[in-house]
Design an enzyme around this catalytic site. Structure first.
Site, short mmCIF file in Angstrom:
data_model
loop_
_atom_site.label_atom_id
_atom_site.label_comp_id
_atom_site.label_asym_id
_atom_site.label_seq_id
_atom_site.Cartn_x
_atom_site.Cartn_y
_atom_site.Cartn_z
N GLY A 127 39.74 46.34 33.58
CA GLY A 127 38.85 46.64 34.70
C GLY A 127 38.84 45.45 35.64
O GLY A 127 39.62 44.50 35.46
N ARG A 140 44.21 32.69 40.64
CA ARG A 140 43.07 33.48 40.16
C ARG A 140 43.29 33.87 38.69
O ARG A 140 44.37 34.29 38.31
CB ARG A 140 42.92 34.73 41.02
CG ARG A 140 41.80 35.70 40.57
CD ARG A 140 42.33 36.82 39.72
NE ARG A 140 41.31 37.86 39.46
CZ ARG A 140 41.46 38.80 38.53
NH1 ARG A 140 42.53 38.83 37.77
NH2 ARG A 140 40.52 39.70 38.35
N VAL A 141 42.27 33.76 37.88
CA VAL A 141 42.35 34.18 36.48
C VAL A 141 41.31 35.26 36.25
O VAL A 141 40.17 35.15 36.71
CB VAL A 141 42.10 32.99 35.52
CG1 VAL A 141 42.12 33.45 34.07
CG2 VAL A 141 43.15 31.90 35.75
N ASP A 164 39.62 38.39 33.41
CA ASP A 164 38.91 38.40 32.13
C ASP A 164 39.84 38.42 30.92
O ASP A 164 39.48 37.96 29.84
CB ASP A 164 37.99 39.62 32.05
CG ASP A 164 38.78 40.93 32.16
OD1 ASP A 164 39.61 41.04 33.09
OD2 ASP A 164 38.59 41.83 31.33
N THR A 205 45.78 46.85 33.17
CA THR A 205 46.06 45.91 32.08
C THR A 205 46.40 46.64 30.79
O THR A 205 46.03 47.79 30.63
CB THR A 205 44.77 45.07 31.89
OG1 THR A 205 44.62 44.25 33.02
CG2 THR A 205 44.77 44.24 30.64
N1 ASP Z 1 41.15 43.04 33.93
C1 ASP Z 1 42.30 42.69 34.72
C2 ASP Z 1 41.98 41.50 35.58
O1 ASP Z 1 40.96 41.49 36.22
C3 ASP Z 1 42.80 43.80 35.60
C4 ASP Z 1 43.03 45.13 34.94
O2 ASP Z 1 42.38 45.47 33.96
O3 ASP Z 1 43.90 45.85 35.45
O4 ASP Z 1 42.79 40.62 35.67
#
Ligand code: ASP
Length: 313
Positions: free
Chosen positions: A230, A206-207, A209, A178
Protein backbone atom coordinates in the site's frame (compact mmCIF):
# COMPACT_ATOMS: atom_id res chain seq x y z
CA UNK A 1 4.38 -37.58 10.30
CA UNK A 2 5.32 -34.20 8.82
CA UNK A 3 4.52 -31.22 11.03
CA UNK A 4 2.12 -28.63 9.60
CA UNK A 5 3.53 -26.06 7.21
CA UNK A 6 1.96 -23.43 5.00
CA UNK A 7 2.67 -20.39 2.84
CA UNK A 8 0.78 -17.30 1.68
CA UNK A 9 1.80 -14.55 -0.74
CA UNK A 10 0.66 -11.22 -2.14
CA UNK A 11 1.52 -9.43 -5.37
CA UNK A 12 0.23 -6.04 -4.30
CA UNK A 13 -3.01 -4.53 -3.06
CA UNK A 14 -5.05 -2.64 -5.56
CA UNK A 15 -5.31 -4.33 -8.89
CA UNK A 16 -5.83 -3.54 -12.53
CA UNK A 17 -9.47 -2.47 -12.93
CA UNK A 18 -11.71 -5.35 -13.96
CA UNK A 19 -12.67 -3.63 -17.20
CA UNK A 20 -9.00 -3.28 -18.15
CA UNK A 21 -8.02 -6.84 -17.22
CA UNK A 22 -7.86 -9.08 -20.29
CA UNK A 23 -8.32 -12.83 -19.97
CA UNK A 24 -4.72 -13.38 -21.08
CA UNK A 25 -3.35 -10.99 -18.45
CA UNK A 26 -5.61 -12.48 -15.79
CA UNK A 27 -4.32 -15.97 -16.60
CA UNK A 28 -0.73 -14.74 -16.54
CA UNK A 29 -1.20 -13.24 -13.05
CA UNK A 30 -2.69 -16.52 -11.79
CA UNK A 31 0.15 -18.49 -13.34
CA UNK A 32 2.84 -16.36 -11.69
CA UNK A 33 1.10 -16.45 -8.31
CA UNK A 34 0.81 -20.22 -8.54
CA UNK A 35 4.49 -20.56 -9.53
CA UNK A 36 5.47 -18.43 -6.55
CA UNK A 37 3.37 -20.48 -4.12
CA UNK A 38 4.71 -23.75 -5.50
CA UNK A 39 8.32 -22.55 -5.19
CA UNK A 40 7.79 -21.73 -1.51
CA UNK A 41 5.75 -24.85 -0.82
CA UNK A 42 8.46 -27.09 -2.32
CA UNK A 43 11.00 -25.74 0.16
CA UNK A 44 8.64 -26.32 3.10
CA UNK A 45 7.63 -29.80 1.97
CA UNK A 46 11.28 -30.88 1.98
CA UNK A 47 11.66 -29.66 5.56
CA UNK A 48 13.32 -26.39 4.49
CA UNK A 49 13.10 -23.20 6.51
CA UNK A 50 10.35 -20.59 6.39
CA UNK A 51 13.10 -18.08 5.53
CA UNK A 52 14.14 -20.00 2.42
CA UNK A 53 10.50 -20.58 1.48
CA UNK A 54 9.55 -16.89 1.52
CA UNK A 55 12.73 -15.99 -0.40
CA UNK A 56 11.93 -18.60 -3.07
CA UNK A 57 8.33 -17.39 -3.39
CA UNK A 58 9.29 -13.71 -3.59
CA UNK A 59 12.11 -14.41 -6.07
CA UNK A 60 9.57 -15.80 -8.57
CA UNK A 61 7.50 -12.60 -8.31
CA UNK A 62 10.61 -10.39 -8.56
CA UNK A 63 11.54 -12.14 -11.81
CA UNK A 64 8.13 -11.40 -13.34
CA UNK A 65 7.61 -8.02 -15.06
CA UNK A 66 3.99 -8.07 -13.84
CA UNK A 67 4.72 -7.07 -10.25
CA UNK A 68 6.27 -3.96 -8.74
CA UNK A 69 9.44 -5.62 -7.44
CA UNK A 70 12.70 -6.68 -9.09
CA UNK A 71 12.16 -6.85 -12.86
CA UNK A 72 8.81 -4.99 -12.91
CA UNK A 73 9.76 -2.21 -10.50
CA UNK A 74 8.30 1.25 -11.00
CA UNK A 75 10.51 4.25 -11.79
CA UNK A 76 11.71 7.19 -9.76
CA UNK A 77 11.40 10.76 -11.03
CA UNK A 78 14.94 10.26 -12.41
CA UNK A 79 13.74 7.38 -14.61
CA UNK A 80 15.68 4.90 -12.53
CA UNK A 81 14.62 1.87 -10.54
CA UNK A 82 15.33 1.90 -6.79
CA UNK A 83 14.26 -1.13 -4.82
CA UNK A 84 13.66 -1.92 -1.15
CA UNK A 85 13.29 -5.33 0.52
CA UNK A 86 13.26 -6.96 3.94
CA UNK A 87 13.12 -10.36 5.55
CA UNK A 88 12.51 -11.33 9.17
CA UNK A 89 12.59 -14.70 10.84
CA UNK A 90 10.47 -15.24 13.91
CA UNK A 91 12.63 -17.54 16.04
CA UNK A 92 15.54 -15.28 16.99
CA UNK A 93 14.09 -12.12 15.42
CA UNK A 94 16.89 -11.91 12.90
CA UNK A 95 16.37 -9.30 10.22
CA UNK A 96 17.91 -8.27 6.91
CA UNK A 97 16.81 -5.17 5.01
CA UNK A 98 18.04 -3.09 2.09
CA UNK A 99 16.81 0.13 0.52
CA UNK A 100 17.53 2.15 -2.60
CA UNK A 101 19.40 -0.54 -4.53
CA UNK A 102 19.61 -0.07 -8.30
CA UNK A 103 21.62 -2.96 -9.68
CA UNK A 104 20.51 -6.06 -7.83
CA UNK A 105 18.33 -8.53 -9.73
CA UNK A 106 16.75 -10.10 -6.65
CA UNK A 107 16.68 -7.67 -3.73
CA UNK A 108 15.05 -10.24 -1.41
CA UNK A 109 18.06 -12.53 -1.75
CA UNK A 110 20.34 -9.66 -0.81
CA UNK A 111 18.13 -8.90 2.22
CA UNK A 112 18.59 -12.51 3.38
CA UNK A 113 22.33 -12.18 2.82
CA UNK A 114 22.42 -9.03 4.98
CA UNK A 115 20.60 -11.00 7.69
CA UNK A 116 22.89 -14.02 7.50
CA UNK A 117 26.29 -12.63 6.51
CA UNK A 118 26.63 -9.07 7.78
CA UNK A 119 26.90 -7.59 11.25
CA UNK A 120 24.05 -5.25 10.41
CA UNK A 121 20.33 -5.43 9.82
CA UNK A 122 19.79 -2.63 7.29
CA UNK A 123 22.00 -1.44 4.42
CA UNK A 124 21.13 1.26 1.89
CA UNK A 125 22.14 2.43 -1.59
CA UNK A 126 25.80 2.16 -2.61
CA UNK A 127 26.76 0.54 0.69
CA UNK A 128 24.19 -2.22 0.20
CA UNK A 129 25.44 -2.78 -3.35
CA UNK A 130 29.10 -2.79 -2.28
CA UNK A 131 28.22 -5.51 0.24
CA UNK A 132 26.38 -7.42 -2.48
CA UNK A 133 29.24 -7.35 -4.98
CA UNK A 134 31.66 -8.46 -2.26
CA UNK A 135 29.37 -11.44 -1.71
CA UNK A 136 29.56 -12.27 -5.43
CA UNK A 137 26.33 -10.68 -6.68
CA UNK A 138 26.32 -9.71 -10.33
CA UNK A 139 25.93 -6.03 -11.29
CA UNK A 140 22.60 -5.84 -13.12
CA UNK A 141 22.19 -2.92 -15.55
CA UNK A 142 19.14 -0.70 -15.17
CA UNK A 143 18.09 -1.85 -18.65
CA UNK A 144 17.06 -5.20 -17.17
CA UNK A 145 14.41 -3.45 -15.06
CA UNK A 146 13.17 -1.17 -17.84
CA UNK A 147 9.67 -1.98 -19.07
CA UNK A 148 7.59 0.15 -21.47
CA UNK A 149 4.63 -0.13 -19.12
CA UNK A 150 6.50 1.43 -16.18
CA UNK A 151 7.97 4.15 -18.40
CA UNK A 152 4.54 5.13 -19.66
CA UNK A 153 3.23 5.17 -16.09
CA UNK A 154 6.04 7.50 -15.10
CA UNK A 155 5.30 9.86 -17.98
CA UNK A 156 1.61 10.03 -17.03
CA UNK A 157 2.26 10.55 -13.34
CA UNK A 158 5.02 13.07 -13.96
CA UNK A 159 2.71 15.14 -16.12
CA UNK A 160 0.40 15.44 -13.15
CA UNK A 161 3.37 16.37 -10.98
CA UNK A 162 2.65 13.73 -8.35
CA UNK A 163 3.58 10.27 -7.11
CA UNK A 164 1.48 7.16 -7.56
CA UNK A 165 1.28 3.52 -6.67
CA UNK A 166 2.22 0.99 -9.31
CA UNK A 167 -0.98 0.32 -11.25
CA UNK A 168 -2.24 3.89 -11.16
CA UNK A 169 -3.70 5.47 -14.23
CA UNK A 170 -3.92 8.71 -12.32
CA UNK A 171 -2.13 9.86 -9.18
CA UNK A 172 -5.28 9.86 -7.10
CA UNK A 173 -6.19 6.38 -8.28
CA UNK A 174 -4.78 4.29 -5.44
CA UNK A 175 -3.11 1.12 -6.68
CA UNK A 176 -0.22 -0.86 -5.28
CA UNK A 177 2.04 -3.66 -6.45
CA UNK A 178 4.67 -4.69 -3.94
CA UNK A 179 5.21 -8.44 -3.39
CA UNK A 180 5.48 -10.40 -0.17
CA UNK A 181 5.27 -13.80 1.47
CA UNK A 182 4.74 -15.32 4.91
CA UNK A 183 5.35 -18.94 5.87
CA UNK A 184 5.33 -21.47 8.70
CA UNK A 185 7.87 -24.30 8.41
CA UNK A 186 7.84 -27.80 9.87
CA UNK A 187 10.03 -26.65 12.76
CA UNK A 188 7.32 -24.18 13.79
CA UNK A 189 9.26 -21.12 12.60
CA UNK A 190 7.53 -18.15 10.99
CA UNK A 191 9.11 -15.80 8.45
CA UNK A 192 8.01 -12.76 6.43
CA UNK A 193 9.52 -11.18 3.31
CA UNK A 194 8.58 -8.08 1.31
CA UNK A 195 10.12 -6.62 -1.87
CA UNK A 196 9.18 -3.49 -3.82
CA UNK A 197 10.09 -0.89 -6.40
CA UNK A 198 8.20 1.66 -4.29
CA UNK A 199 5.92 4.21 -5.94
CA UNK A 200 6.00 5.75 -9.43
CA UNK A 201 7.74 9.14 -9.73
CA UNK A 202 9.07 8.91 -6.18
CA UNK A 203 11.86 11.27 -5.18
CA UNK A 204 15.12 9.34 -5.48
CA UNK A 205 16.20 8.26 -2.03
CA UNK A 206 12.62 7.80 -0.87
CA UNK A 207 12.13 4.68 1.27
CA UNK A 208 8.73 3.07 1.83
CA UNK A 209 7.34 0.75 4.47
CA UNK A 210 8.45 -2.55 2.91
CA UNK A 211 12.02 -2.69 4.30
CA UNK A 212 11.05 -1.18 7.66
CA UNK A 213 10.55 -3.81 10.33
CA UNK A 214 7.26 -3.23 12.11
CA UNK A 215 5.89 -1.10 9.25
CA UNK A 216 5.75 -3.33 6.14
CA UNK A 217 7.32 -6.53 7.45
CA UNK A 218 7.35 -8.44 10.74
CA UNK A 219 7.63 -12.01 12.08
CA UNK A 220 7.48 -13.44 15.58
CA UNK A 221 7.32 -17.16 16.39
CA UNK A 222 4.29 -18.24 18.39
CA UNK A 223 2.47 -15.14 17.19
CA UNK A 224 2.37 -13.93 13.57
CA UNK A 225 4.25 -13.11 10.34
CA UNK A 226 3.09 -10.10 8.27
CA UNK A 227 3.89 -8.57 4.87
CA UNK A 228 2.14 -5.35 3.77
CA UNK A 229 1.41 -3.48 0.55
CA UNK A 230 0.00 0.00 0.00
CA UNK A 231 1.08 3.64 0.15
CA UNK A 232 4.12 3.22 2.39
CA UNK A 233 3.91 6.64 3.99
CA UNK A 234 0.69 5.57 5.76
CA UNK A 235 1.92 2.09 6.69
CA UNK A 236 5.00 3.62 8.31
CA UNK A 237 2.96 6.11 10.30
CA UNK A 238 0.60 3.42 11.58
CA UNK A 239 3.36 0.77 12.05
CA UNK A 240 0.92 -1.67 10.51
CA UNK A 241 2.83 -4.99 10.66
CA UNK A 242 3.88 -4.31 14.25
CA UNK A 243 0.36 -3.27 15.15
CA UNK A 244 -1.03 -6.62 13.98
CA UNK A 245 1.58 -8.45 16.08
CA UNK A 246 0.92 -6.28 19.14
CA UNK A 247 -2.84 -6.77 18.90
CA UNK A 248 -2.41 -10.52 18.82
CA UNK A 249 0.19 -10.56 21.55
CA UNK A 250 -1.29 -8.14 24.04
CA UNK A 251 -5.01 -8.11 23.23
CA UNK A 252 -5.20 -11.80 22.36
CA UNK A 253 -6.93 -11.03 19.06
CA UNK A 254 -6.94 -13.76 16.42
CA UNK A 255 -5.11 -13.10 13.15
CA UNK A 256 -8.22 -12.06 11.18
CA UNK A 257 -9.47 -9.65 13.86
CA UNK A 258 -6.04 -8.08 14.34
CA UNK A 259 -5.47 -7.52 10.61
CA UNK A 260 -8.96 -6.22 9.87
CA UNK A 261 -8.88 -3.89 12.90
CA UNK A 262 -5.97 -1.89 11.54
CA UNK A 263 -6.57 -2.21 7.78
CA UNK A 264 -10.29 -1.34 7.92
CA UNK A 265 -9.96 0.87 11.01
CA UNK A 266 -7.32 3.47 11.74
CA UNK A 267 -5.33 2.99 8.53
CA UNK A 268 -8.37 3.49 6.33
CA UNK A 269 -9.60 6.47 8.36
CA UNK A 270 -6.23 8.10 7.84
CA UNK A 271 -6.54 7.63 4.07
CA UNK A 272 -4.12 4.70 3.81
CA UNK A 273 -5.29 2.32 1.14
CA UNK A 274 -3.70 -1.10 0.98
CA UNK A 275 -3.58 -4.54 2.46
CA UNK A 276 -1.48 -7.30 3.92
CA UNK A 277 -1.02 -11.03 4.28
CA UNK A 278 -0.51 -12.52 7.73
CA UNK A 279 0.04 -16.02 9.09
CA UNK A 280 -0.45 -17.14 12.67
CA UNK A 281 1.56 -19.74 14.60
CA UNK A 282 -0.75 -22.55 13.40
CA UNK A 283 -0.20 -21.70 9.74
CA UNK A 284 -3.59 -20.01 9.39
CA UNK A 285 -3.28 -17.27 6.73
CA UNK A 286 -5.41 -14.16 6.53
CA UNK A 287 -5.60 -11.53 3.80
CA UNK A 288 -6.93 -8.11 4.68
CA UNK A 289 -7.42 -5.22 2.25
CA UNK A 290 -9.34 -1.97 2.07
CA UNK A 291 -8.58 -1.67 -1.66
CA UNK A 292 -10.54 -3.09 -4.59
CA UNK A 293 -8.27 -6.10 -4.75
CA UNK A 294 -4.96 -7.68 -3.95
CA UNK A 295 -3.11 -10.31 -5.96
CA UNK A 296 -2.87 -13.12 -3.44
CA UNK A 297 -2.66 -16.82 -2.80
CA UNK A 298 -2.06 -19.45 -0.15
CA UNK A 299 -1.43 -23.14 0.30
CA UNK A 300 -2.81 -24.18 3.68
CA UNK A 301 -1.62 -26.89 6.07
CA UNK A 302 -3.77 -29.47 4.26
CA UNK A 303 -2.19 -28.60 0.92
CA UNK A 304 -5.20 -26.71 -0.49
CA UNK A 305 -4.32 -23.85 -2.81
CA UNK A 306 -6.36 -20.66 -3.28
CA UNK A 307 -5.48 -17.77 -5.61
CA UNK A 308 -7.54 -14.59 -5.88
CA UNK A 309 -7.32 -11.09 -7.27
CA UNK A 310 -10.35 -8.95 -6.43
CA UNK A 311 -11.64 -8.10 -2.96
CA UNK A 312 -15.10 -9.50 -3.65
CA UNK A 313 -13.78 -12.93 -4.71
N1 ASP B 1 4.33 -0.23 0.02
C1 ASP B 1 5.12 0.13 -1.13
C2 ASP B 1 5.85 1.41 -0.85
O1 ASP B 1 5.25 2.34 -0.39
C3 ASP B 1 4.32 0.29 -2.39
C4 ASP B 1 3.40 -0.83 -2.75
O2 ASP B 1 2.91 -1.55 -1.88
O3 ASP B 1 3.17 -0.99 -3.96
O4 ASP B 1 7.00 1.50 -1.17
Amino acid sequence: MAKPFSIAIHGGAGTILREKMTQALHDEFLLQLEASLCAGQAVLAQGGSAVDAVVSAVTVLEDSPLFNAGRGSVMTSQEMVEMDAAIMEGRAHNVGAIAGVRHIKNPIQLARQVMQDSEHVFLIGDGAEAFAFKQGYVFTEQDYFFTERRYEQLMRVRQAGQCALSESEYPDDDKHGTVGAVALDQQGNLAAATSTGGITNKQYGRVGDSPLIGAGTFAENGNVAVSCTGMGEFFIRKMVAGDVAARMRYLGEDVATACDSIIHGELKRMGGEGGLVAMDANGQAHFSMNSSGMYRGAIDTLGNMVIKIYADE
